[in-house]
Design a protein around this motif. Structure first.
Motif, PDB file in Angstrom:
ATOM      1  N   GLN A 192       0.831  -1.199   0.000  1.00  0.00           N
ATOM      2  CA  GLN A 192       0.000   0.000   0.000  1.00  0.00           C
ATOM      3  C   GLN A 192       0.865   1.249   0.000  1.00  0.00           C
ATOM      4  OE1 GLN A 192      -3.067  -0.685   3.225  1.00  0.00           O
ATOM      5  NE2 GLN A 192      -4.386   0.195   1.667  1.00  0.00           N
ATOM      6  N   GLN A 193       0.245   2.362  -0.431  1.00  0.00           N
ATOM      7  CA  GLN A 193       0.977   3.611  -0.538  1.00  0.00           C
ATOM      8  C   GLN A 193       0.515   4.630   0.497  1.00  0.00           C
ATOM      9  OE1 GLN A 193       0.512   4.983  -4.581  1.00  0.00           O
ATOM     10  NE2 GLN A 193       2.213   3.760  -5.320  1.00  0.00           N
ATOM     11  N   ILE A 194       1.452   5.490   0.868  1.00  0.00           N
ATOM     12  CA  ILE A 194       1.161   6.648   1.696  1.00  0.00           C
ATOM     13  C   ILE A 194       1.411   7.880   0.840  1.00  0.00           C
ATOM     14  CG2 ILE A 194       1.780   7.937   3.776  1.00  0.00           C
ATOM     15  CD1 ILE A 194       2.938   5.316   4.875  1.00  0.00           C
ATOM     16  N   ARG A 195       0.487   8.831   0.854  1.00  0.00           N
ATOM     17  CA  ARG A 195       0.680  10.063   0.084  1.00  0.00           C
ATOM     18  C   ARG A 195       1.105  11.186   1.016  1.00  0.00           C
ATOM     19  NH1 ARG A 195      -4.123  13.091  -3.065  1.00  0.00           N
ATOM     20  NH2 ARG A 195      -4.614  13.704  -0.932  1.00  0.00           N
ATOM     21  N   LEU A 196       2.226  11.827   0.670  1.00  0.00           N
ATOM     22  CA  LEU A 196       2.705  12.987   1.414  1.00  0.00           C
ATOM     23  C   LEU A 196       2.467  14.219   0.553  1.00  0.00           C
ATOM     24  CD1 LEU A 196       6.069  11.608   2.855  1.00  0.00           C
ATOM     25  CD2 LEU A 196       3.782  11.518   3.851  1.00  0.00           C
ATOM     26  N   ASN A 197       1.494  15.016   0.942  1.00  0.00           N
ATOM     27  CA  ASN A 197       1.127  16.194   0.155  1.00  0.00           C
ATOM     28  C   ASN A 197       2.280  17.197   0.079  1.00  0.00           C
ATOM     29  OD1 ASN A 197      -1.489  15.229  -0.238  1.00  0.00           O
ATOM     30  ND2 ASN A 197      -2.236  16.177   1.630  1.00  0.00           N
ATOM     31  N   GLY A 198       2.549  17.671  -1.143  1.00  0.00           N
ATOM     32  CA  GLY A 198       3.525  18.725  -1.331  1.00  0.00           C
ATOM     33  C   GLY A 198       4.971  18.315  -1.207  1.00  0.00           C
ATOM     34  N   GLN A 199       5.258  17.011  -1.092  1.00  0.00           N
ATOM     35  CA  GLN A 199       6.638  16.547  -0.953  1.00  0.00           C
ATOM     36  C   GLN A 199       7.226  16.053  -2.270  1.00  0.00           C
ATOM     37  OE1 GLN A 199       8.644  16.829   1.545  1.00  0.00           O
ATOM     38  NE2 GLN A 199       7.181  17.626   3.032  1.00  0.00           N
ATOM     39  N   GLY A 200       6.494  16.252  -3.364  1.00  0.00           N
ATOM     40  CA  GLY A 200       6.986  15.851  -4.674  1.00  0.00           C
ATOM     41  C   GLY A 200       7.809  16.963  -5.304  1.00  0.00           C
ATOM     42  N   GLN A 201       7.845  16.983  -6.642  1.00  0.00           N
ATOM     43  CA  GLN A 201       8.663  17.962  -7.355  1.00  0.00           C
ATOM     44  C   GLN A 201       8.044  19.352  -7.244  1.00  0.00           C
ATOM     45  OE1 GLN A 201       9.331  17.337 -11.671  1.00  0.00           O
ATOM     46  NE2 GLN A 201      11.455  17.030 -11.118  1.00  0.00           N
ATOM     47  N   ALA A 202       8.884  20.376  -7.235  1.00  0.00           N
ATOM     48  CA  ALA A 202       8.404  21.753  -7.101  1.00  0.00           C
ATOM     49  C   ALA A 202       7.565  22.152  -8.308  1.00  0.00           C
ATOM     50  CB  ALA A 202       9.587  22.705  -6.954  1.00  0.00           C
ATOM     51  N   GLY A 203       6.575  23.018  -8.072  1.00  0.00           N
ATOM     52  CA  GLY A 203       5.712  23.486  -9.148  1.00  0.00           C
ATOM     53  C   GLY A 203       6.415  24.503 -10.027  1.00  0.00           C
ATOM     54  N   ILE A 204       5.776  24.839 -11.156  1.00  0.00           N
ATOM     55  CA  ILE A 204       6.320  25.807 -12.106  1.00  0.00           C
ATOM     56  C   ILE A 204       5.488  27.077 -12.046  1.00  0.00           C
ATOM     57  CG2 ILE A 204       6.735  26.281 -14.563  1.00  0.00           C
ATOM     58  CD1 ILE A 204       7.152  23.334 -14.981  1.00  0.00           C
ATOM     59  N   ASN A 205       6.177  28.216 -12.090  1.00  0.00           N
ATOM     60  CA  ASN A 205       5.512  29.524 -12.095  1.00  0.00           C
ATOM     61  C   ASN A 205       4.591  29.713 -10.890  1.00  0.00           C
ATOM     62  OD1 ASN A 205       6.731  30.043 -14.594  1.00  0.00           O
ATOM     63  ND2 ASN A 205       5.038  29.107 -15.704  1.00  0.00           N
ATOM     64  N   GLY A 206       5.039  29.256  -9.749  1.00  0.00           N
ATOM     65  CA  GLY A 206       4.236  29.423  -8.537  1.00  0.00           C
ATOM     66  C   GLY A 206       3.203  28.348  -8.331  1.00  0.00           C
ATOM     67  N   GLY A 207       3.184  27.338  -9.186  1.00  0.00           N
ATOM     68  CA  GLY A 207       2.240  26.238  -8.998  1.00  0.00           C
ATOM     69  C   GLY A 207       2.580  25.437  -7.753  1.00  0.00           C
ATOM     70  N   GLU A 208       1.594  24.722  -7.236  1.00  0.00           N
ATOM     71  CA  GLU A 208       1.823  23.934  -6.027  1.00  0.00           C
ATOM     72  C   GLU A 208       2.743  22.752  -6.307  1.00  0.00           C
ATOM     73  OE1 GLU A 208      -1.603  21.636  -4.618  1.00  0.00           O
ATOM     74  OE2 GLU A 208      -2.670  22.285  -6.434  1.00  0.00           O
ATOM     75  N   ASN A 209       3.408  22.301  -5.276  1.00  0.00           N
ATOM     76  CA  ASN A 209       4.301  21.154  -5.421  1.00  0.00           C
ATOM     77  C   ASN A 209       3.506  19.882  -5.678  1.00  0.00           C
ATOM     78  OD1 ASN A 209       6.355  22.893  -4.843  1.00  0.00           O
ATOM     79  ND2 ASN A 209       6.764  22.106  -2.806  1.00  0.00           N
ATOM     80  N   GLY A 210       4.167  18.930  -6.306  1.00  0.00           N
ATOM     81  CA  GLY A 210       3.554  17.620  -6.490  1.00  0.00           C
ATOM     82  C   GLY A 210       3.552  16.852  -5.177  1.00  0.00           C
ATOM     83  N   ASP A 211       2.982  15.668  -5.207  1.00  0.00           N
ATOM     84  CA  ASP A 211       2.905  14.824  -4.017  1.00  0.00           C
ATOM     85  C   ASP A 211       3.935  13.698  -4.109  1.00  0.00           C
ATOM     86  OD1 ASP A 211       0.762  16.372  -3.131  1.00  0.00           O
ATOM     87  OD2 ASP A 211      -0.696  15.107  -4.186  1.00  0.00           O
ATOM     88  N   LEU A 212       4.271  13.162  -2.966  1.00  0.00           N
ATOM     89  CA  LEU A 212       5.190  12.034  -2.897  1.00  0.00           C
ATOM     90  C   LEU A 212       4.408  10.807  -2.444  1.00  0.00           C
ATOM     91  CD1 LEU A 212       8.010  10.732  -2.896  1.00  0.00           C
ATOM     92  CD2 LEU A 212       8.308  11.585  -0.560  1.00  0.00           C
ATOM     93  N   TYR A 213       4.441   9.762  -3.250  1.00  0.00           N
ATOM     94  CA  TYR A 213       3.755   8.514  -2.922  1.00  0.00           C
ATOM     95  C   TYR A 213       4.804   7.489  -2.476  1.00  0.00           C
ATOM     96  CZ  TYR A 213      -0.447  10.380  -5.135  1.00  0.00           C
ATOM     97  OH  TYR A 213      -1.544  11.154  -5.451  1.00  0.00           O
ATOM     98  N   ILE A 214       4.644   6.996  -1.261  1.00  0.00           N
ATOM     99  CA  ILE A 214       5.598   6.034  -0.719  1.00  0.00           C
ATOM    100  C   ILE A 214       4.909   4.678  -0.578  1.00  0.00           C
ATOM    101  CG2 ILE A 214       7.021   5.435   1.256  1.00  0.00           C
ATOM    102  CD1 ILE A 214       7.470   8.342   1.771  1.00  0.00           C
ATOM    103  N   GLN A 215       5.450   3.694  -1.268  1.00  0.00           N
ATOM    104  CA  GLN A 215       4.929   2.332  -1.182  1.00  0.00           C
ATOM    105  C   GLN A 215       5.685   1.589  -0.083  1.00  0.00           C
ATOM    106  OE1 GLN A 215       5.499  -0.564  -4.511  1.00  0.00           O
ATOM    107  NE2 GLN A 215       3.273  -0.571  -4.591  1.00  0.00           N
ATOM    108  N   VAL A 216       4.928   0.981   0.823  1.00  0.00           N
ATOM    109  CA  VAL A 216       5.528   0.337   1.992  1.00  0.00           C
ATOM    110  C   VAL A 216       5.541  -1.177   1.816  1.00  0.00           C
ATOM    111  CG1 VAL A 216       5.337  -0.007   4.484  1.00  0.00           C
ATOM    112  CG2 VAL A 216       4.785   2.216   3.486  1.00  0.00           C
TER     113      VAL A 216
END
Length: 322
Positions: A192-216
């Motif tokens: 199963q995966q855990i989603r960490l909001n905003g811990q993914g790649q940085a957004g462009i032009n002030g867009g929000e960051n992506g999410d990080l999905y961690i599979q355990v």
């Protein structure tokens, strides 16, 4: 039609005509990080960014892309006019017409002025150019970690270090090192995966960051292996416990202990199911006790004589009889 001496939009973005919309978007994001005037050190960053945005504006729109592809494939069917002030331009700032049953039908494509309109008014006349580029959410990223089975039963915090491939502000690939404290919820099954909001790649032009999905994952040990929410737990038993069907105490992965009555004549590899004693997921898994008969090692003369008496008692037993 597109000028043959210039790069077409596919070449500008570095994609093929059969590239998917997601591949086109990814290519645009990479180039935007490299040539955005606010961060780029390239001398022609502003010009390149304009070209990149025009190309993406067309190729990301299904209707505009079809018109552009048609123009690339049928250059002989288009007539060019000089793009004077106030004229409606095509892809190359010239009037864009398409033949339709002998009639020249002007399309809805608005040319450079409309395409560049989103960057602010004016390309001269002393007016200041302002970039109002579309904001893009950063790419979601994925990682896999290993955790102790105890966390599946009770939950907890695990500190992890991740090496995540990404792009820097100049569009160059690099590996980002992240140290995170991940909360693993009770009942998380293997895979199963855990989603960490905003811990993914940085957004462009002030867009929000992506999410990080961690599979355990819960790696197999000499004691257990995990399949989804089911747990297979190895239990060592003596020959007489197996033969006589005695009761034994088993300490379970969740830390509790239970009495288990073994069937008479149990054998190595035999599985006993404890219903819903696996990982306490929304749909609880089962715990399978996998029996393993362990023979005692004789050290004293008395213990060796006991084995001899045992052999004489079972003289008819042929373990290698086919």
């Amino acid at each position: 039609m597109p000028n043959s001496t210039k790069k077409n939009y596919y070449e500008i973005l570095g994609v093929n005509r059969d590239s998917t919309s997601e591949q086109i978007k990814k290519a645009y994001r990479k180039l935007a990080r490299k040539y955005h005037p606010d961060i780029s050190k390239e001398a022609d960053a502003e010009t390149r960014m304009q070209e990149i945005n025009v190309a993406y504006d067309t190729l990301s729109d299904e209707t505009k892309k079809k018109e552009y592809d048609f123009q690339l494939d049928h250059p002989e069917e288009f007539t060019h006019f000089s793009g004077g002030h106030g004229s409606r331009g095509g892809f190359d700032d010239a009037a864009f017409y398409r033949q339709n049953g002998g009639q020249h039908e002007q399309t809805d494509f608005q040319g450079f002025e409309d395409l560049f309109g989103r960057f602010g008014s004016g390309f001269g006349g002393g007016q200041q150019r302002q970039y109002r580029q579309q904001r893009f959410k950063g790419e979601d990223q994925h990682a896999s970690i290993e955790a102790d089975l105890n966390l599946a039963y009770h939950g907890g915090i695990q500190k992890i270090t991740l090496q995540i491939p990404t792009y820097n502000n100049y569009g160059e690939p690099e590996v980002q090192r992240k140290i995170l404290e991940v909360k693993i919820p009770k009942g998380l099954k293997d895979g199963q995966q855990i989603r960490l909001n905003g811990q993914g790649q940085a957004g462009i032009n002030g867009g929000e960051n992506g999410d990080l999905y961690i599979q355990v994952h819960y790696p197999a040990t000499h004691r257990y292996r995990v399949d989804g929410a089911d747990v297979y737990f190895n239990v060592d038993i003596s020959p007489w416990e197996a033969a006589l069907g005695q009761s034994i105490e088993v300490h379970l992965p969740d830390g509790s202990a239970v009495q288990v009555h073994l069937p008479a004549n149990s054998h190595t590899g035999q599985q006993l199911r404890l219903k819903e004693k696996g990982i306490p997921n929304k749909v609880p898994g089962h715990l399978y006790l996998v029996l393993n008969i362990v023979l005692p090692v004789p050290h004293s003369e008395k213990e060796k004589q006991a084995y001899q008496a045992f052999a004489e008692s079972f003289s008819q037993f042929k373990p290698r009889q086919s």
